[in-house]
Design an enzyme around this catalytic site. Structure first.
Site, PDB file in Angstrom:
ATOM      1  N   CYS A 162       0.844  -1.188   0.000  1.00  0.00           N
ATOM      2  CA  CYS A 162       0.000   0.000   0.000  1.00  0.00           C
ATOM      3  C   CYS A 162       0.879   1.237   0.000  1.00  0.00           C
ATOM      4  O   CYS A 162       2.090   1.168  -0.156  1.00  0.00           O
ATOM      5  CB  CYS A 162      -0.898  -0.002   1.243  1.00  0.00           C
ATOM      6  SG  CYS A 162      -1.838  -1.527   1.465  1.00  0.00           S
TER       7      CYS A 162
ATOM      8  N   ASN B 287       1.883  -0.729   5.412  1.00  0.00           N
ATOM      9  CA  ASN B 287       2.270  -1.056   4.038  1.00  0.00           C
ATOM     10  C   ASN B 287       3.141  -2.299   4.090  1.00  0.00           C
ATOM     11  O   ASN B 287       4.191  -2.282   4.735  1.00  0.00           O
ATOM     12  CB  ASN B 287       3.037   0.106   3.407  1.00  0.00           C
ATOM     13  CG  ASN B 287       3.679  -0.261   2.081  1.00  0.00           C
ATOM     14  OD1 ASN B 287       3.185  -1.127   1.366  1.00  0.00           O
ATOM     15  ND2 ASN B 287       4.783   0.397   1.755  1.00  0.00           N
TER      16      ASN B 287
END
Length: 626
Positions: free
Chosen positions: A2, A74
């Site tokens: 991400c 992430n």
């Protein structure tokens, strides 16, 4: 995988609009969902690429039960199933199947001590509202990036530097030491970046910020065992085989299709072979090919695919493809890099078919595969006596060696083995340097560097690995410099520009620990690595010479790319920008196009930086031909 961003601030500018701009600046990293959190001077933003638990339950920012903790994440935690089970046994409750939620409950148990428990590739920001403390953390090897900036009592962070600049709270200014680093080694050595006031959180570190003080702490470093020479070879080989299978299997976690970057070399072919043994013939393979046979690996990749019965995709590239894609590649670079073009182009095709790709990166660094591991130990007996001499004599010897290299048409960089503080770090720097110091100084117009970040980084790391056998000291430096700052950084940046998650089975924590235990004599020439898995490889792959995942850039520079390069590095263009000495650049161009042995990277580096500067500093579309 991400994109994350945010801030902790008492600045009135740090509001909803800034957070949204930061989040949108890296929207391509997460096309599936987005979310923000803003409360009491703290903002967290997230762009989601859905890989594990595709439902809305995995939406971020994600909270714990009483919402005292909130996280943006992430990456992937590969051991999250085991951690989740342990936390359930302790009474924690989960609302999703996502690895993200494990971070919240593990923090409740161990605070920042949680980092030692995580196995994966990650960067995250966790806000603890009770303690009013923000924690940023990055995985052991820096596979996932995390940038930050201190502006007074404001701390900003993001997956890419461009998102911090998008906040409007940091002025965009070129950091000249970052440019020096790029010219030294084709990447920007951390913690500095190419932008003044923005830093990269080092791999294996966390940052704790309470609104006034920022504490950066290292939680991991690679340590080689000092009591291992008695380990039996067969035992090490058996453990290595088991570790390889466990690593590949653990990195198949997720709810999306998976592929493999297949070069036709040993490392990626091993991954493909293990997948066959695991009955994962659904995993597709992807290979880049060229018309020039000296760079083309398609014939070898086909042998691997035939051996494993896998669905295969071939991407044939020409200089025209590169020229057409170059503006997009430059836009994807938040910092300049001399590498990554191959990853950008293979990722673009791969993302049409899968969401996750496995890479063979790491085998050469851990098991002494690069030519450096043979060259430097051979050089040291000859160069070490030079460092016993007074500095004046050494400088004279360096000048003579450099002059002779020029006369006989040899690469002048190799004279650098005689210049520096010690023979080992000087030899390593000479092998990995692009611009020698004198040429670098002459190439910059009007700016004289006071520091050489890559040189200083090597000296710093070398002090941590004194006493190691030369090959393991090289392994440590490769992991901490070239692999982290170039290969891994570019893999994330280029693949995520297409929303593709890349995973690295040969860099699994278990493999790292085992490689540090295995005696160096077993690892020379990747001997134990190859023998532990040779039954997975076709005979043609077992015995082939190392090639590397590279482009025929020198050939293309003298062909279709030449008019663009000559135009970009013309006197008028260089004088307009005012960074490079156009006289020196003209000599480099002449040596490359009219000489016999000129290093193409000298011209290529300046060419790429000039394009990067026009796009990212001048905010203009890159001009490729006129």
């Amino acid at each position: 995988m991400c994109g994350i961003c945010g801030f902790f601030s008492n600045n009135p500018k740090a509001g909803k609009e800034s957070l949204q701009k930061m989040n949108e600046a890296q929207a391509y990293r997460g096309p599936d969902d987005s979310g923000t959190f803003l409360r009491d001077g703290v903002g967290l933003g997230h762009r989601r690429l859905s890989v594990i638990d595709l439902s809305a339950n995995a939406h971020q920012p994600m909270f714990n039960e009483d919402e005292s903790l909130v996280v943006v994440f992430n990456g992937t935690i590969f051991n999250f199933p085991e951690l989740r089970e342990q936390l359930l046994e302790k009474g924690h409750q989960f609302r999703s199947r996502a690895d993200t939620e494990v971070l919240l409950h593990l923090y409740e148990e161990k605070k920042e001590g949680m980092l030692e428990e995580l196995k994966g590739q990650f960067a995250f920001a966790l806000w603890d509202s009770r303690e009013r403390r923000l924690m940023l953390a990055r995985d052991r090897l820096g596979i996932k990036p995390l940038y930050f900036s201190r502006q007074g009592n404001t701390l900003l962070f993001a997956s890419e530097a461009r998102a911090i600049l998008a906040s409007g709270m940091v002025d965009k200014e070129l950091e000249m030491s970052g440019l020096v680093s790029f010219l030294e080694c084709n990447s920007v050595a951390p913690p500095s970046t190419i932008f003044r006031g923005i830093e990269l959180l080092p791999a294996g570190h966390c940052l704790l910020y309470d609104g006034e003080k920022a504490l950066v702490r290292q939680y991991w470093d690679m340590e080689f065992s000092s009591h291992r020479e008695s380990l039996p070879y067969e035992e090490c080989k058996s453990r290595l085989e088991k570790s390889l299978f466990h690593s590949v299997e653990s990195m198949l976690v997720g709810d999306v299709p998976v592929g493999v970057f297949l070069s036709g070399g040993i490392d990626s072919s091993v991954i493909a072979g293990i997948l066959r043994k695991l009955d994962r013939t659904d995993v597709e393979t992807f290979t880049i090919g060229f018309s020039d046979s000296s760079y083309d690996e398609l014939p070898y990749a086909r042998k691997v695919v035939e051996h494993n019965l896998q669905k295969h995709h071939e991407i044939r590239l020409t200089p025209r493809h590169l020229l057409e894609e170059l503006p997009n590649i430059i836009r994807a670079m938040d910092q300049p890099t001399g590498d990554g073009l191959n990853t950008y182009l293979i990722s673009k095709e791969t993302r049409k078919h899968v969401t996750v790709a496995l890479s063979g990166l790491g085998g050469d660094e851990l098991f002494f595969g690069y030519h450096l591991f043979q060259m430097i130990p051979k050089l040291l007996p000859f160069t070490t006596p030079w460092f016993w001499l007074p500095e004046g004599f050494r400088n004279a010897g360096f000048g003579l060696a450099r002059g002779l290299a020029g006369i006989f048409g040899c690469d002048e960089r190799y004279a650098e083995v005689l210049r520096g503080s010690d023979p080992f770090s000087s030899a390593y720097r000479a092998m990995r340097t692009v611009f020698p110091e004198d040429l670098l100084q002459n190439s910059l117009g009007g700016y004289q560097p006071e520091v050489f970040p890559f040189r200083d980084l090597i000296s710093n790391y070398h002090s941590r690995c004194r006493g190691l056998p030369p090959e393991e000291a090289i392994s440590y430096l490769e992991i901490k410099t070239y692999m982290q700052n170039t290969l891994l950084r570019d893999s994330d940046l280029m693949a995520m520009s297409h929303a593709l998650e890349v995973r690295f089975p040969l860099l699994d924590e278990g493999l790292l620990g085992l490689a540090a235990e295995i005696p160096p004599s077993f690892k020379r020439g990747k001997k134990i690595f190859i023998e532990s898995i040779q039954d997975l490889l076709p005979p043609e792959i077992q015995n082939r010479k190392k090639m590397g995942f590279s482009f025929p850039i020198p050939l293309w520079m003298k062909g279709m790319l030449k008019p663009t390069i000559v135009y970009r590095l013309s006197k008028d263009r260089l004088k307009k920008v005012g960074i490079f000495n156009h006289h020196t650049v003209a000599r480099l161009l002449d040596r490359f196009y009219n000489g016999d042995r000129a290093d193409h990277r000298l011209v290529w580096s300046i060419f790429l930086f000039d394009l990067w500067y026009q796009v990212h500093m001048e905010n203009e579309e890159p001009e490729l031909e006129r």
